[in-house]
Enzyme design. Structure first.
Site, PDB file in Angstrom:
ATOM      1  N   GLY A  57      52.645  74.481  47.760  1.00  0.00           N
ATOM      2  CA  GLY A  57      51.529  75.255  48.333  1.00  0.00           C
ATOM      3  C   GLY A  57      51.747  76.747  48.168  1.00  0.00           C
ATOM      4  O   GLY A  57      51.619  77.513  49.121  1.00  0.00           O
TER       5      GLY A  57
ATOM      6  N   ASP B 288      49.196  67.327  43.904  1.00  0.00           N
ATOM      7  CA  ASP B 288      48.804  67.086  45.293  1.00  0.00           C
ATOM      8  C   ASP B 288      50.008  66.414  45.948  1.00  0.00           C
ATOM      9  O   ASP B 288      50.321  65.256  45.647  1.00  0.00           O
ATOM     10  CB  ASP B 288      47.565  66.175  45.308  1.00  0.00           C
ATOM     11  CG  ASP B 288      47.128  65.832  46.725  1.00  0.00           C
ATOM     12  OD1 ASP B 288      47.927  66.030  47.679  1.00  0.00           O
ATOM     13  OD2 ASP B 288      45.989  65.359  46.884  1.00  0.00           O
ATOM     14  N   VAL B 289      50.683  67.151  46.825  1.00  0.00           N
ATOM     15  CA  VAL B 289      51.952  66.629  47.357  1.00  0.00           C
ATOM     16  C   VAL B 289      51.765  65.380  48.221  1.00  0.00           C
ATOM     17  O   VAL B 289      52.736  64.666  48.490  1.00  0.00           O
ATOM     18  CB  VAL B 289      52.744  67.715  48.143  1.00  0.00           C
ATOM     19  CG1 VAL B 289      53.185  68.840  47.224  1.00  0.00           C
ATOM     20  CG2 VAL B 289      51.949  68.246  49.334  1.00  0.00           C
TER      21      VAL B 289
ATOM     22  N   SER C 222      55.584  74.940  62.372  1.00  0.00           N
ATOM     23  CA  SER C 222      54.706  75.916  63.041  1.00  0.00           C
ATOM     24  C   SER C 222      55.128  76.026  64.497  1.00  0.00           C
ATOM     25  O   SER C 222      55.667  75.073  65.068  1.00  0.00           O
ATOM     26  CB  SER C 222      53.262  75.421  63.003  1.00  0.00           C
ATOM     27  OG  SER C 222      52.461  76.133  63.930  1.00  0.00           O
TER      28      SER C 222
ATOM     29  N   TYR D  84      47.157  68.627  63.958  1.00  0.00           N
ATOM     30  CA  TYR D  84      48.017  69.642  63.317  1.00  0.00           C
ATOM     31  C   TYR D  84      49.341  69.769  64.077  1.00  0.00           C
ATOM     32  O   TYR D  84      50.416  69.741  63.472  1.00  0.00           O
ATOM     33  CB  TYR D  84      47.279  70.980  63.274  1.00  0.00           C
ATOM     34  CG  TYR D  84      48.056  72.108  62.630  1.00  0.00           C
ATOM     35  CD1 TYR D  84      48.220  72.156  61.237  1.00  0.00           C
ATOM     36  CD2 TYR D  84      48.629  73.131  63.391  1.00  0.00           C
ATOM     37  CE1 TYR D  84      48.934  73.192  60.636  1.00  0.00           C
ATOM     38  CE2 TYR D  84      49.339  74.162  62.801  1.00  0.00           C
ATOM     39  CZ  TYR D  84      49.496  74.192  61.423  1.00  0.00           C
ATOM     40  OH  TYR D  84      50.197  75.228  60.833  1.00  0.00           O
TER      41      TYR D  84
ATOM     42  N   LYS E 175      53.135  68.913  62.752  1.00  0.00           N
ATOM     43  CA  LYS E 175      54.185  69.935  62.664  1.00  0.00           C
ATOM     44  C   LYS E 175      55.387  69.545  63.535  1.00  0.00           C
ATOM     45  O   LYS E 175      56.524  69.876  63.217  1.00  0.00           O
ATOM     46  CB  LYS E 175      53.617  71.301  63.056  1.00  0.00           C
ATOM     47  CG  LYS E 175      52.612  71.844  62.019  1.00  0.00           C
ATOM     48  CD  LYS E 175      53.274  72.062  60.675  1.00  0.00           C
ATOM     49  CE  LYS E 175      52.364  72.638  59.615  1.00  0.00           C
ATOM     50  NZ  LYS E 175      53.037  72.908  58.345  1.00  0.00           N
TER      51      LYS E 175
HETATM   52  P1  NAP Z   1      46.961  78.769  53.383  1.00  0.00           P
HETATM   53  O1  NAP Z   1      46.755  80.215  53.134  1.00  0.00           O
HETATM   54  O2  NAP Z   1      45.814  77.936  53.807  1.00  0.00           O
HETATM   55  O3  NAP Z   1      47.639  78.131  52.074  1.00  0.00           O
HETATM   56  C1  NAP Z   1      47.908  76.757  52.028  1.00  0.00           C
HETATM   57  C2  NAP Z   1      48.590  76.426  50.719  1.00  0.00           C
HETATM   58  O4  NAP Z   1      48.849  75.019  50.715  1.00  0.00           O
HETATM   59  C3  NAP Z   1      47.728  76.742  49.516  1.00  0.00           C
HETATM   60  O5  NAP Z   1      48.559  77.273  48.509  1.00  0.00           O
HETATM   61  C4  NAP Z   1      47.203  75.363  49.089  1.00  0.00           C
HETATM   62  O6  NAP Z   1      47.026  75.269  47.674  1.00  0.00           O
HETATM   63  C5  NAP Z   1      48.363  74.484  49.491  1.00  0.00           C
HETATM   64  N1  NAP Z   1      47.991  73.071  49.652  1.00  0.00           N
HETATM   65  C6  NAP Z   1      47.112  72.526  50.534  1.00  0.00           C
HETATM   66  N2  NAP Z   1      47.034  71.200  50.347  1.00  0.00           N
HETATM   67  C7  NAP Z   1      47.896  70.894  49.336  1.00  0.00           C
HETATM   68  C8  NAP Z   1      48.273  69.689  48.695  1.00  0.00           C
HETATM   69  N3  NAP Z   1      47.735  68.506  49.043  1.00  0.00           N
HETATM   70  N4  NAP Z   1      49.192  69.741  47.694  1.00  0.00           N
HETATM   71  C9  NAP Z   1      49.740  70.926  47.319  1.00  0.00           C
HETATM   72  N5  NAP Z   1      49.411  72.108  47.892  1.00  0.00           N
HETATM   73  C10 NAP Z   1      48.508  72.085  48.890  1.00  0.00           C
HETATM   74  O7  NAP Z   1      48.089  78.534  54.485  1.00  0.00           O
HETATM   75  P2  NAP Z   1      49.283  79.475  55.007  1.00  0.00           P
HETATM   76  O8  NAP Z   1      48.793  80.182  56.199  1.00  0.00           O
HETATM   77  O9  NAP Z   1      49.908  80.209  53.894  1.00  0.00           O
HETATM   78  O10 NAP Z   1      50.262  78.335  55.537  1.00  0.00           O
HETATM   79  C11 NAP Z   1      51.357  77.843  54.775  1.00  0.00           C
HETATM   80  C12 NAP Z   1      52.175  76.902  55.642  1.00  0.00           C
HETATM   81  O11 NAP Z   1      52.597  77.594  56.823  1.00  0.00           O
HETATM   82  C13 NAP Z   1      51.404  75.679  56.120  1.00  0.00           C
HETATM   83  O12 NAP Z   1      52.250  74.562  56.155  1.00  0.00           O
HETATM   84  C14 NAP Z   1      50.998  76.069  57.543  1.00  0.00           C
HETATM   85  O13 NAP Z   1      50.790  74.955  58.349  1.00  0.00           O
HETATM   86  C15 NAP Z   1      52.198  76.885  57.969  1.00  0.00           C
HETATM   87  N6  NAP Z   1      51.908  77.815  59.058  1.00  0.00           N
HETATM   88  C16 NAP Z   1      50.975  78.795  58.930  1.00  0.00           C
HETATM   89  C17 NAP Z   1      50.724  79.656  59.998  1.00  0.00           C
HETATM   90  C18 NAP Z   1      49.705  80.746  59.937  1.00  0.00           C
HETATM   91  O14 NAP Z   1      49.437  81.361  61.006  1.00  0.00           O
HETATM   92  N7  NAP Z   1      49.101  81.064  58.807  1.00  0.00           N
HETATM   93  C19 NAP Z   1      51.429  79.492  61.194  1.00  0.00           C
HETATM   94  C20 NAP Z   1      52.379  78.489  61.288  1.00  0.00           C
HETATM   95  C21 NAP Z   1      52.624  77.654  60.203  1.00  0.00           C
HETATM   96  P3  NAP Z   1      45.615  74.938  46.935  1.00  0.00           P
HETATM   97  O15 NAP Z   1      44.605  75.942  47.394  1.00  0.00           O
HETATM   98  O16 NAP Z   1      45.966  75.056  45.497  1.00  0.00           O
HETATM   99  O17 NAP Z   1      45.239  73.538  47.341  1.00  0.00           O
END
Ligand code: NAP
Length: 238
Positions: free
Chosen positions: A12, A58-59, A133, A146, A150
């Site tokens: 991702g 797609d993981v 998270s 969610y 997590k």
């Molecule tokens: P994001 O901007 O929505 O990015 C999500 C990434 O995951 C994208 O690169 C997307 O790629 C990829 N992805 C989604 N489904 C996938 C699949 N089936 N196979 C492969 N890739 C996939 O999210 P983010 O905020 O950077 O979050 C990244 C991680 O941190 C996540 O696990 C999220 O739960 C965690 N997190 C985020 C926050 C926050 O506040 N943002 C807080 C705590 C934890 P494509 O577009 O190419 O599908």
């Protein structure tokens, strides 16, 4: 350091936290596979910046996760970051919603780890970094699927650290707080303001904040750290 120890797969990584991790690892001398599912152009841009390669998988699909790992020839460092969120009350969360969240967030991590561990066992070395998270620790209202997904990653981290430690493989987990990425784009100004107020450091986190912690966990400085759940949340979950 062997080439294997400098090879990383970040799932991702087309944007947000994953892109920042891929970019920082690239700048720090790692050869990075930038995984994406839908956002090819964005992933290719990240790969160009890191000097690595973009790889579509797609993981949540075991065969695609396996192709991702085999395509890289295995990797010493795995960052399981791909994730999807869902904001719905439990009675509105359909079985399909629930399955989708678990299939990416939990099955996705399992699929990639399962494919990559044999390479690590062969080298007797590995660094597995799982992105959970703060909601996996605290639970978020209207985000039961969610939060549960997590939380599952915390159990995965602890169990695997015990199983793989004797083989020279560390397994740790990062729990980001509210990070300024597309995932939170739909939250609205008022909600974000309240979340910042509840964060002792009084700001949103950046993707780079999380990337720095991931780089540390991959480094020699973290070689005696395993099974840990480390918050990168400005103190939110304290
Ligand atoms: P994001 O901007 O929505 O990015 C999500 C990434 O995951 C994208 O690169 C997307 O790629 C990829 N992805 C989604 N489904 C996938 C699949 N089936 N196979 C492969 N890739 C996939 O999210 P983010 O905020 O950077 O979050 C990244 C991680 O941190 C996540 O696990 C999220 O739960 C965690 N997190 C985020 C926050 C926050 O506040 N943002 C807080 C705590 C934890 P494509 O577009 O190419 O599908």
């Amino acid at each position: 350091m062997s080439e294997f120890k400098k090879r990383a797969i970040v799932t991702g990584a087309s944007r947000g936290i994953g892109a920042a991790i891929a970019s920082l690892f690239g700048k720090s001398g790692y050869s990075v596979t930038v995984n994406y599912n839908k956002s090819r152009e964005a992933a290719e841009a990240v790969a160009a910046e890191t000097g690595g390669a973009a790889f579509k998988a797609d993981v949540s699909v075991p065969e695609e996760a396996e192709a991702l790992v085999n395509g890289a020839g295995g990797a010493g460092i795995l960052v399981l970051n791909a994730g999807v969120s869902l904001i719905k009350q439990i009675q509105d969360t359909t079985p399909e919603d629930w399955r989708r969240v678990f299939s990416v967030n939990v099955d996705g991590a399992y699929n990639v780890i399962r494919a990559a561990v044999p390479f690590m066992l062969r080298e007797h070395w590995g660094r597995i970094i799982i992105i959970s998270s703060m909601w996996g620790i605290r639970g978020a209202s209207c985000e039961a699927a969610y939060s549960a997904s997590k939380s599952a990653l915390l159990g995965l981290t602890k169990a695997l650290s015990k199983e793989l430690g004797p083989s020279g493989i560390t397994v740790n987990c990062l729990c980001p707080g509210v990070i300024d990425t597309e995932m939170n784009a739909g939250l609205g100004e008022e909600t974000l303001r309240c979340l910042v107020e509840d964060t002792p450091l009084l700001r949103l986190g950046t993707a780079e904040d999380v990337a720095g912690a991931a780089l540390f966990l991959a480094s020699g400085s973290a070689s005696f750290i395993t099974g840990q759940v480390i918050s990168v949340d400005g103190g939110f979950a304290v």
